[in-house]
Design a protein around this motif. Structure first.
Motif, short mmCIF file in Angstrom:
data_model
loop_
_atom_site.label_atom_id
_atom_site.label_comp_id
_atom_site.label_asym_id
_atom_site.label_seq_id
_atom_site.Cartn_x
_atom_site.Cartn_y
_atom_site.Cartn_z
N ASP A 29 -24.32 -20.24 -59.01
CA ASP A 29 -23.86 -21.61 -58.80
C ASP A 29 -24.52 -22.60 -59.75
OD1 ASP A 29 -22.05 -21.04 -56.80
OD2 ASP A 29 -23.51 -21.28 -55.20
N VAL A 30 -25.77 -22.35 -60.10
CA VAL A 30 -26.45 -23.22 -61.07
C VAL A 30 -25.86 -23.03 -62.46
CG1 VAL A 30 -28.66 -23.69 -62.22
CG2 VAL A 30 -28.59 -23.34 -59.74
N TYR A 31 -25.64 -21.77 -62.84
CA TYR A 31 -25.02 -21.52 -64.14
C TYR A 31 -23.65 -22.17 -64.25
CZ TYR A 31 -28.52 -17.89 -65.18
OH TYR A 31 -29.69 -17.21 -65.44
N SER A 32 -22.84 -22.08 -63.18
CA SER A 32 -21.47 -22.58 -63.25
C SER A 32 -21.41 -24.08 -63.47
CB SER A 32 -20.70 -22.19 -61.99
OG SER A 32 -21.17 -22.90 -60.86
N MET A 33 -22.50 -24.79 -63.18
CA MET A 33 -22.56 -26.23 -63.42
C MET A 33 -23.16 -26.56 -64.78
SD MET A 33 -23.76 -27.57 -59.66
CE MET A 33 -23.64 -29.29 -60.13
N GLY A 34 -23.45 -25.53 -65.56
CA GLY A 34 -24.06 -25.75 -66.87
C GLY A 34 -25.56 -25.86 -66.82
N GLY A 35 -26.16 -25.52 -65.67
CA GLY A 35 -27.59 -25.69 -65.49
C GLY A 35 -28.41 -24.46 -65.84
N LYS A 36 -29.72 -24.68 -65.85
CA LYS A 36 -30.69 -23.62 -66.08
C LYS A 36 -31.54 -23.49 -64.83
CE LYS A 36 -34.75 -22.44 -68.88
NZ LYS A 36 -35.65 -22.89 -69.97
N PRO A 37 -31.59 -22.28 -64.21
CA PRO A 37 -32.42 -22.12 -63.01
C PRO A 37 -33.90 -22.24 -63.34
CG PRO A 37 -31.54 -20.00 -63.73
CD PRO A 37 -30.89 -21.05 -64.58
N VAL A 38 -34.64 -22.92 -62.46
CA VAL A 38 -36.06 -23.14 -62.70
C VAL A 38 -36.91 -22.49 -61.61
CG1 VAL A 38 -37.88 -24.88 -62.96
CG2 VAL A 38 -35.59 -25.30 -63.92
N THR A 39 -36.59 -22.77 -60.35
CA THR A 39 -37.34 -22.18 -59.24
C THR A 39 -36.36 -21.65 -58.19
OG1 THR A 39 -37.53 -24.24 -57.99
CG2 THR A 39 -39.30 -23.73 -59.56
N GLY A 62 -35.67 -6.49 -55.45
CA GLY A 62 -34.44 -6.71 -56.21
C GLY A 62 -34.22 -8.17 -56.52
N GLY A 63 -34.43 -9.04 -55.53
CA GLY A 63 -34.27 -10.47 -55.77
C GLY A 63 -35.28 -11.01 -56.76
N HIS A 64 -36.53 -10.56 -56.63
CA HIS A 64 -37.58 -11.01 -57.54
C HIS A 64 -37.26 -10.62 -58.97
CE1 HIS A 64 -41.38 -10.28 -59.76
NE2 HIS A 64 -41.71 -11.46 -59.26
N ASP A 65 -36.82 -9.38 -59.17
CA ASP A 65 -36.52 -8.92 -60.52
C ASP A 65 -35.38 -9.73 -61.14
OD1 ASP A 65 -38.52 -7.08 -60.22
OD2 ASP A 65 -37.20 -5.33 -60.09
N LYS A 66 -34.39 -10.07 -60.34
CA LYS A 66 -33.25 -10.83 -60.87
C LYS A 66 -33.66 -12.28 -61.18
CE LYS A 66 -30.10 -8.96 -61.44
NZ LYS A 66 -29.50 -8.32 -62.62
N VAL A 67 -34.49 -12.87 -60.35
CA VAL A 67 -34.98 -14.24 -60.62
C VAL A 67 -35.79 -14.24 -61.92
CG1 VAL A 67 -36.53 -16.06 -59.81
CG2 VAL A 67 -34.93 -14.99 -58.22
N GLN A 68 -36.64 -13.25 -62.08
CA GLN A 68 -37.42 -13.15 -63.32
C GLN A 68 -36.51 -12.99 -64.53
OE1 GLN A 68 -40.55 -10.11 -63.16
NE2 GLN A 68 -42.01 -11.79 -63.11
N GLU A 69 -35.49 -12.15 -64.39
CA GLU A 69 -34.54 -11.96 -65.49
C GLU A 69 -33.87 -13.26 -65.88
OE1 GLU A 69 -30.30 -9.63 -66.26
OE2 GLU A 69 -31.62 -8.93 -64.64
N ALA A 70 -33.65 -14.13 -64.90
CA ALA A 70 -33.02 -15.43 -65.16
C ALA A 70 -33.99 -16.43 -65.78
CB ALA A 70 -32.46 -16.00 -63.85
#
Length: 288
Positions: A29-39, A62-70
């Motif tokens: 949802d953050v990406y779809s608005m043109g944003g960059k995820p931070v936290t 799994g969630g942690h690894d994907k957040v790090q990847e982002a």
């Protein structure tokens, strides 16, 4: 700042895949608005008296690894005891106020690009019912579903992007309808150009479906839907299939579409396809 929250029940039994898919779904949802995820903050509902805590550990990994990847930081979260597992994220991101992308800015003359295949909803249910083999789902489908939409959006933002949404539970026609309403225009989608996950059509032919297909169909029926191509029942059901961590639907000038497609393919978004265009006319959808 852009902020979003989402969580889901397990689409598959494997907890690590569940964590990855849910995190990618939330971050999208953050990406779809043109944003960059931070936290990000974990949202966890878990039946601790019925399931081993090792299952929860794998979900969170799994969630942690994907957040790090982002490129974001997982900074905490909240958990409650519940009857079934649920997991997701509250994601905080940043975007320049002059570059916020919505699903309402498409214009007649725009081309429409979709970045992931369709059909995850029926495949998840087909695995549960034993009609579709899980090893094939894990090999052919889950890597795409768990993939972040960040690389696709990063490429799209280098062009004159007018509108974007990520595909979720409303199905491709539901999201196209939202885009048409936001543009006060008509959308023409070319069915034979739509990318589908392998096995999805076959599962509908075998009688598998989802709980969202009927309400998605009812929602779209409230608008002007012009089916100009001959589709059988199974082919039509794919238009209403609900997605989990679906791809981005991008609207940009037709003159820039081929170049964006080339960049998406070169950047690893191999499934991206040009699926239609925005045209002048009464709000509605044409399937050709």
């Amino acid at each position: 700042m852009v902020n979003t929250v989402d969580f889901i029940t397990p689409p598959v039994d494997d907890p690590y895949w569940f964590g990855q898919i849910s995190a990618a779904n939330s971050i999208s949802d953050v990406y779809s608005m043109g944003g960059k995820p931070v936290t990000a903050l974990n949202l966890v509902m878990f039946p601790s008296r019925h399931l081993d805590m090792g299952y929860l550990k794998e979900i969170l990994r799994g969630g942690h690894d994907k957040v790090q990847e982002a490129g974001a930081c997982l900074v905490g979260g909240h958990s409650v005891d519940d009857e079934e597992p649920k997991y997701g994220l509250c994601v905080n991101g940043v975007v320049h106020p002059d570059r916020i992308i919505t699903n309402a800015g498409a214009r007649p003359g725009d081309a429409l690009i979709l970045t992931k295949p369709i059909g995850s909803g029926v495949l998840f249910n087909a695995v549960r019912s034993g009609k579709f083999p899980y090893p094939e789902l894990e090999r052919e489908v889950l890597p795409s579903i768990a993939a972040l939409n960040g690389p696709a959006m990063e490429a799209a933002l280098r062009f004159e992007l007018h509108a974007c949404t990520d595909l979720t539970g409303f199905g491709i026609l539901g999201h196209l309808l939202e885009m048409a309403q936001g543009a006060d225009a008509r959308i023409r989608v070319r069915y034979r150009e739509l990318p589908f996950y392998p096995g999805a059509l076959e599962m509908y032919r075998k009688g598998e479906t989802t709980g969202s297909n009927r309400p998605n169909r009812a929602m779209v029926a409230r608008c002007e839907l012009d089916m100009r191509c001959a589709l059988n029942g199974a082919e039509e059901e794919l238009l209403y299939d609900p997605q989990t961590s679906g791809g981005l639907l991008l609207a940009l000038p037709a003159s820039q579409a081929d170049e964006l497609l080339a960049e998406l393919h070169a950047g690893g978004v191999k499934a991206a396809r040009l699926i239609g265009e925005v045209v002048s006319g009464a709000v509605g959808i044409e399937v050709v």
